[in-house]
Design an enzyme around this catalytic site. Structure first.
Site, short mmCIF file in Angstrom:
data_model
loop_
_atom_site.label_atom_id
_atom_site.label_comp_id
_atom_site.label_asym_id
_atom_site.label_seq_id
_atom_site.Cartn_x
_atom_site.Cartn_y
_atom_site.Cartn_z
N HIS A 222 40.77 26.47 60.57
CA HIS A 222 41.60 27.65 60.86
C HIS A 222 42.42 28.03 59.64
O HIS A 222 43.21 28.98 59.70
CB HIS A 222 42.58 27.34 62.00
CG HIS A 222 41.98 27.29 63.37
ND1 HIS A 222 41.10 28.23 63.85
CD2 HIS A 222 42.17 26.42 64.40
CE1 HIS A 222 40.77 27.93 65.10
NE2 HIS A 222 41.39 26.84 65.44
N SER B 10 45.42 35.91 74.95
CA SER B 10 44.68 34.65 74.99
C SER B 10 45.57 33.50 74.51
O SER B 10 45.63 32.43 75.14
CB SER B 10 43.43 34.77 74.11
OG SER B 10 42.64 33.63 74.21
N GLY C 4 37.60 33.48 69.35
CA GLY C 4 36.19 33.26 69.70
C GLY C 4 35.60 32.07 68.95
O GLY C 4 34.37 31.92 68.87
N ARG D 228 38.70 30.94 79.35
CA ARG D 228 39.61 31.56 80.31
C ARG D 228 38.90 32.71 81.00
O ARG D 228 38.29 32.54 82.04
CB ARG D 228 40.90 32.00 79.59
CG ARG D 228 42.05 32.38 80.51
CD ARG D 228 43.25 32.86 79.72
NE ARG D 228 42.97 34.06 78.96
CZ ARG D 228 43.21 35.29 79.40
NH1 ARG D 228 43.76 35.49 80.57
NH2 ARG D 228 42.92 36.34 78.65
N LYS D 229 38.91 33.90 80.38
CA LYS D 229 38.33 35.09 81.02
C LYS D 229 37.25 35.74 80.16
O LYS D 229 36.32 36.34 80.68
CB LYS D 229 39.44 36.13 81.19
CG LYS D 229 40.04 36.26 82.55
CD LYS D 229 40.93 37.49 82.52
CE LYS D 229 41.56 37.82 83.84
NZ LYS D 229 42.45 38.98 83.70
P1 A3P Z 1 40.36 34.65 76.63
O1 A3P Z 1 41.61 33.84 76.60
O2 A3P Z 1 40.61 36.09 76.36
O3 A3P Z 1 39.55 34.44 77.84
P2 A3P Z 1 39.03 30.25 70.72
O4 A3P Z 1 37.71 29.66 71.00
O5 A3P Z 1 39.14 30.81 69.31
O6 A3P Z 1 40.15 29.37 71.09
O7 A3P Z 1 39.13 31.56 71.63
C1 A3P Z 1 39.21 31.44 73.02
C2 A3P Z 1 38.79 32.76 73.65
O8 A3P Z 1 37.37 32.88 73.59
C3 A3P Z 1 39.18 32.80 75.12
O9 A3P Z 1 39.45 34.17 75.39
C4 A3P Z 1 37.89 32.31 75.77
O10 A3P Z 1 37.77 32.65 77.12
C5 A3P Z 1 36.84 33.00 74.91
N1 A3P Z 1 35.54 32.34 74.96
C6 A3P Z 1 35.30 31.01 75.03
N2 A3P Z 1 33.97 30.78 75.09
C7 A3P Z 1 33.37 31.98 75.06
C8 A3P Z 1 31.99 32.39 75.11
N3 A3P Z 1 31.01 31.52 75.23
N4 A3P Z 1 31.75 33.71 75.05
C9 A3P Z 1 32.72 34.61 74.95
N5 A3P Z 1 34.04 34.30 74.90
C10 A3P Z 1 34.36 32.99 74.96
#
Ligand code: A3P
Length: 303
Positions: free
Chosen positions: A113, A143, A54, A268-269
């Protein structure tokens, strides 16, 4: 450094082991440099996370909080730049950018990170604020699978999920083992609750309003009653929502400057429990068992 090449990604990605964690070269090089030279200041606000938990969302929210005086939905940089470009990250040598931002405009945000134990020492000694986001391990695994697979343009049939799962389970993920990453920040937050705030992705989704306010209070940018009445909190939540952000042109078709990954890969989702579409019963059991072992006695729950 010990190295591991990911076979499920057709050997397209190699990670190196450094100070008890694994990471790709691009992230290690700048990160190690920053670890040795970065001078944090008490006014800095660190956004920390393991990948796929996230980070993009948290960066957008915190960016909107600290820039809210000038925050305008029709002009915010979040409309034209990926959130990762709005907040410099230590790993890709953006220390100078952060230092300039801090000097020129007092902009406090910087991201990493790196695990807690490997943060530049001044991050801890300066007592600056750290916000850490973490997420259900199983959803992180799924993810991560799609993010990496798509980054290397591999269709699902060429990238076996079972192998991706096994690697993650063994701790072989970027900045993994994931369990240790979360535990490091968790333990530190118990010791230094005034400096470190942990936020759970699922909680942020369930109750964005109180978590956003908590976040703003914690980093020293509390919302005033007037702001709340004027709907500032609601506007930020709505603007940074997955529905809105994932539909912005920049996040559908853009690429970060100089980078190779497409912005859309960060969106993504955003569904809790998507792991159920991928895990077998055995996988679920394996992860639960390891999680119980790793977190036993810590009070941390992350199933
Ligand atoms: P999914 O792959 O389960 O959809 P990071 O930003 O740490 O790379 O994490 C990416 C994950 O956060 C992905 O999860 C992405 O879809 C989700 N994500 C990105 N933007 C978001 C938002 N505004 N609110 C909630 N989840 C979000």
């Amino acid at each position: 450094l010990p190295q591991h090449t990911c076979s499920w990604l057709k050997d397209k990605m190699t990670m190196y082991k450094y100070q008890d964690f694994w990471a790709i070269k691009r992230h290690l090089q700048g990160g190690i440099q920053a670890q040795q030279s970065f001078k944090a200041e008490p006014s800095d606000v660190f956004i920390c996370s393991a990948p796929k938990t996230g980070t993009t969302w948290l960066k957008s929210l915190v960016f909107a909080i600290v820039t809210r005086e000038k925050f305008d939905e029709s002009t915010t940089p979040l409309l034209t730049k990926l959130a990762h470009e709005c907040v410099p990250i230590l790993e890709i040598s953006q220390v100078k950018e952060h230092e300039n931002n801090r000097k020129n405009s007092g902009f406090p945000l910087v991201a990493t990170h790196f695990p807690y134990a490997s943060l530049p020492k001044s991050v801890i000694s300066s007592n600056c604020k750290i916000v850490y986001i973490y997420r259900n391990i199983k959803d992180v695994i799924v993810s991560n699978y799609h993010f990496r697979r798509e980054a290397f343009k591999l269709p699902m049939e060429d990238a076996p999920f079972e192998e991706a799962f096994e690697e993650f389970y063994q701790g072989l993920s970027n900045f993994g083992p994931y369990w240790d990453h979360v535990l490091g920040y968790w333990k530190a937050s118990l010791e230094r609750p005034d400096s470190i705030l942990l936020l759970k992705y699922e909680d942020l989704k369930r109750d964005p309003t109180s978590n956003l306010k908590r976040l703003a209070d914690f980093i020293g940018y509390p919302f005033s009653v007037d702001e709340e009445k004027a709907g500032v909190v609601d506007n930020i939540i709505r603007f940074c929502s997955f529905e809105n952000m994932s539909n912005l042109e920049v996040n559908k078709t853009g690429k970060p400057n100089g980078g190779t990954l497409e912005n859309r890969l960060y969106y993504r989702k955003a569904k809790d429990g998507d792991w159920m579409n991928y895990f077998t019963d055995d996988m679920k059991e394996k992860i639960d068992k390891l999680t119980d072992e790793k977190f036993s006695g810590t009070g941390l729950v992350l199933k």
